[in-house]
Design a protein around this motif. Structure first.
Motif, PDB file in Angstrom:
ATOM      1  N   TYR A   3      22.354 -18.924  40.477  1.00 45.32           N
ATOM      2  CA  TYR A   3      21.553 -17.913  39.794  1.00 45.32           C
ATOM      3  C   TYR A   3      22.137 -17.745  38.396  1.00 45.32           C
ATOM      4  O   TYR A   3      23.355 -17.738  38.230  1.00 45.32           O
ATOM      5  CB  TYR A   3      21.639 -16.606  40.587  1.00 45.32           C
ATOM      6  CG  TYR A   3      20.649 -15.554  40.211  1.00 45.32           C
ATOM      7  CD1 TYR A   3      19.341 -15.614  40.653  1.00 45.32           C
ATOM      8  CD2 TYR A   3      21.027 -14.465  39.432  1.00 45.32           C
ATOM      9  CE1 TYR A   3      18.427 -14.628  40.333  1.00 45.32           C
ATOM     10  CE2 TYR A   3      20.127 -13.476  39.110  1.00 45.32           C
ATOM     11  CZ  TYR A   3      18.827 -13.561  39.570  1.00 45.32           C
ATOM     12  OH  TYR A   3      17.923 -12.581  39.256  1.00 45.32           O
ATOM     13  N   THR A   5      22.048 -15.790  34.424  1.00 50.70           N
ATOM     14  CA  THR A   5      21.582 -14.732  33.534  1.00 50.70           C
ATOM     15  C   THR A   5      21.826 -15.187  32.103  1.00 50.70           C
ATOM     16  O   THR A   5      22.820 -15.875  31.807  1.00 50.70           O
ATOM     17  CB  THR A   5      22.308 -13.391  33.762  1.00 50.70           C
ATOM     18  OG1 THR A   5      23.693 -13.557  33.519  1.00 50.70           O
ATOM     19  CG2 THR A   5      22.093 -12.878  35.167  1.00 50.70           C
ATOM     20  N   LEU A  32      33.277 -10.561  34.015  1.00 49.23           N
ATOM     21  CA  LEU A  32      32.194 -11.229  34.745  1.00 49.23           C
ATOM     22  C   LEU A  32      32.743 -12.190  35.792  1.00 49.23           C
ATOM     23  O   LEU A  32      32.232 -12.259  36.914  1.00 49.23           O
ATOM     24  CB  LEU A  32      31.266 -11.959  33.773  1.00 49.23           C
ATOM     25  CG  LEU A  32      30.426 -11.053  32.873  1.00 49.23           C
ATOM     26  CD1 LEU A  32      29.724 -11.873  31.794  1.00 49.23           C
ATOM     27  CD2 LEU A  32      29.425 -10.262  33.691  1.00 49.23           C
ATOM     28  N   ALA A  37      31.019 -14.265  38.871  1.00 55.10           N
ATOM     29  CA  ALA A  37      30.409 -15.338  38.084  1.00 55.10           C
ATOM     30  C   ALA A  37      31.309 -16.572  38.163  1.00 55.10           C
ATOM     31  O   ALA A  37      32.534 -16.456  38.178  1.00 55.10           O
ATOM     32  CB  ALA A  37      30.211 -14.917  36.635  1.00 55.10           C
ATOM     33  N   SER A  54      25.541 -16.709  32.006  1.00 49.65           N
ATOM     34  CA  SER A  54      26.444 -16.504  33.136  1.00 49.65           C
ATOM     35  C   SER A  54      25.860 -17.179  34.362  1.00 49.65           C
ATOM     36  O   SER A  54      24.690 -16.997  34.682  1.00 49.65           O
ATOM     37  CB  SER A  54      26.611 -15.008  33.435  1.00 49.65           C
ATOM     38  OG  SER A  54      27.096 -14.339  32.302  1.00 49.65           O
ATOM     39  N   TRP A  56      26.101 -17.704  38.461  1.00 48.50           N
ATOM     40  CA  TRP A  56      26.527 -17.018  39.675  1.00 48.50           C
ATOM     41  C   TRP A  56      26.250 -17.929  40.860  1.00 48.50           C
ATOM     42  O   TRP A  56      25.315 -18.723  40.823  1.00 48.50           O
ATOM     43  CB  TRP A  56      25.753 -15.710  39.826  1.00 48.50           C
ATOM     44  CG  TRP A  56      25.958 -14.794  38.663  1.00 48.50           C
ATOM     45  CD1 TRP A  56      25.312 -14.846  37.447  1.00 48.50           C
ATOM     46  CD2 TRP A  56      26.890 -13.735  38.557  1.00 48.50           C
ATOM     47  NE1 TRP A  56      25.788 -13.876  36.616  1.00 48.50           N
ATOM     48  CE2 TRP A  56      26.752 -13.173  37.275  1.00 48.50           C
ATOM     49  CE3 TRP A  56      27.819 -13.206  39.438  1.00 48.50           C
ATOM     50  CZ2 TRP A  56      27.524 -12.099  36.851  1.00 48.50           C
ATOM     51  CZ3 TRP A  56      28.583 -12.125  39.018  1.00 48.50           C
ATOM     52  CH2 TRP A  56      28.435 -11.579  37.737  1.00 48.50           C
ATOM     53  N   GLN A  59      21.937 -15.203  43.948  1.00 50.64           N
ATOM     54  CA  GLN A  59      21.393 -13.940  43.458  1.00 50.64           C
ATOM     55  C   GLN A  59      22.092 -12.744  44.093  1.00 50.64           C
ATOM     56  O   GLN A  59      22.334 -11.725  43.439  1.00 50.64           O
ATOM     57  CB  GLN A  59      19.890 -13.857  43.720  1.00 50.64           C
ATOM     58  CG  GLN A  59      19.278 -12.591  43.150  1.00 50.64           C
ATOM     59  CD  GLN A  59      17.778 -12.547  43.289  1.00 50.64           C
ATOM     60  OE1 GLN A  59      17.131 -13.513  43.689  1.00 50.64           O
ATOM     61  NE2 GLN A  59      17.195 -11.399  42.955  1.00 50.64           N
ATOM     62  N   ARG A  62      25.198 -11.835  42.170  1.00 45.64           N
ATOM     63  CA  ARG A  62      24.834 -11.183  40.899  1.00 45.64           C
ATOM     64  C   ARG A  62      24.317  -9.769  41.151  1.00 45.64           C
ATOM     65  O   ARG A  62      24.695  -8.826  40.463  1.00 45.64           O
ATOM     66  CB  ARG A  62      23.791 -12.029  40.172  1.00 45.64           C
ATOM     67  CG  ARG A  62      23.102 -11.391  38.954  1.00 45.64           C
ATOM     68  CD  ARG A  62      24.072 -10.789  37.969  1.00 45.64           C
ATOM     69  NE  ARG A  62      23.485 -10.413  36.718  1.00 45.64           N
ATOM     70  CZ  ARG A  62      22.758  -9.330  36.480  1.00 45.64           C
ATOM     71  NH1 ARG A  62      22.437  -8.513  37.451  1.00 45.64           N
ATOM     72  NH2 ARG A  62      22.320  -9.060  35.271  1.00 45.64           N
ATOM     73  N   ASP A  63      23.446  -9.606  42.131  1.00 46.00           N
ATOM     74  CA  ASP A  63      22.895  -8.283  42.415  1.00 46.00           C
ATOM     75  C   ASP A  63      23.984  -7.309  42.866  1.00 46.00           C
ATOM     76  O   ASP A  63      23.975  -6.140  42.481  1.00 46.00           O
ATOM     77  CB  ASP A  63      21.797  -8.366  43.476  1.00 46.00           C
ATOM     78  CG  ASP A  63      20.529  -9.020  42.950  1.00 46.00           C
ATOM     79  OD1 ASP A  63      20.417  -9.239  41.718  1.00 46.00           O
ATOM     80  OD2 ASP A  63      19.646  -9.321  43.768  1.00 46.00           O
ATOM     81  N   ARG A  89      16.928 -13.497  33.747  1.00 48.64           N
ATOM     82  CA  ARG A  89      17.713 -13.937  34.901  1.00 48.64           C
ATOM     83  C   ARG A  89      16.797 -14.585  35.918  1.00 48.64           C
ATOM     84  O   ARG A  89      15.613 -14.281  35.999  1.00 48.64           O
ATOM     85  CB  ARG A  89      18.484 -12.784  35.500  1.00 48.64           C
ATOM     86  CG  ARG A  89      17.627 -11.622  35.885  1.00 48.64           C
ATOM     87  CD  ARG A  89      18.470 -10.472  36.367  1.00 48.64           C
ATOM     88  NE  ARG A  89      17.651  -9.277  36.415  1.00 48.64           N
ATOM     89  CZ  ARG A  89      18.098  -8.065  36.268  1.00 48.64           C
ATOM     90  NH1 ARG A  89      19.369  -7.881  36.068  1.00 48.64           N
ATOM     91  NH2 ARG A  89      17.315  -7.035  36.325  1.00 48.64           N
TER      92      ARG A  89
END
Length: 103
Positions: A3, A5, A32, A37, A54, A56, A59, A62-63, A89
């Motif tokens: 994922y 961003t 991060l 990340a 960035s 990840w 998701q 990241r979330d 993202r």
């Protein structure tokens, strides 16, 4: 699936690029990574703007980091001289790492 961003920032008027970028390198980027990340890249897009990409692992990671990211933005933005101008993202749907690897 990984994922990504992409955030864009603009340096405040009268702020020194090198000083503020050092703060980003020393504080924002490591924060991060600590949140999960796997890679953070900053690109200078003009005299006063930059984009940060960035990566990840997924998701969910990241979330889960989102509330911490907001805290870091609020705390560090006052010190690093950059203001957030945009964010995109999403899941990686295609990628080429070298001539023989495609996902």
């Amino acid at each position: 699936m990984s994922y990504m961003t992409i955030t864009t920032r603009e340096l405040s008027d009268g702020s020194d690029w090198d000083t503020n970028l050092r703060n980003v390198r020393e504080h924002r980027m490591p924060a991060l990574i600590e949140m999960g990340a796997t890679r953070v890249t900053v690109i200078r897009t003009s005299d006063r703007t930059s984009a940060a990409i960035s990566e990840w692992p997924d998701q969910r990671t990241r979330d889960n980091a989102m509330h911490l990211i907001e805290q870091v933005r609020g705390k560090i933005q006052a010190n690093d001289g950059f203001r957030l101008t945009g964010e995109m993202r999403g899941a990686v749907v295609a990628e080429v790492r070298n001539a023989v690897e495609l996902i």
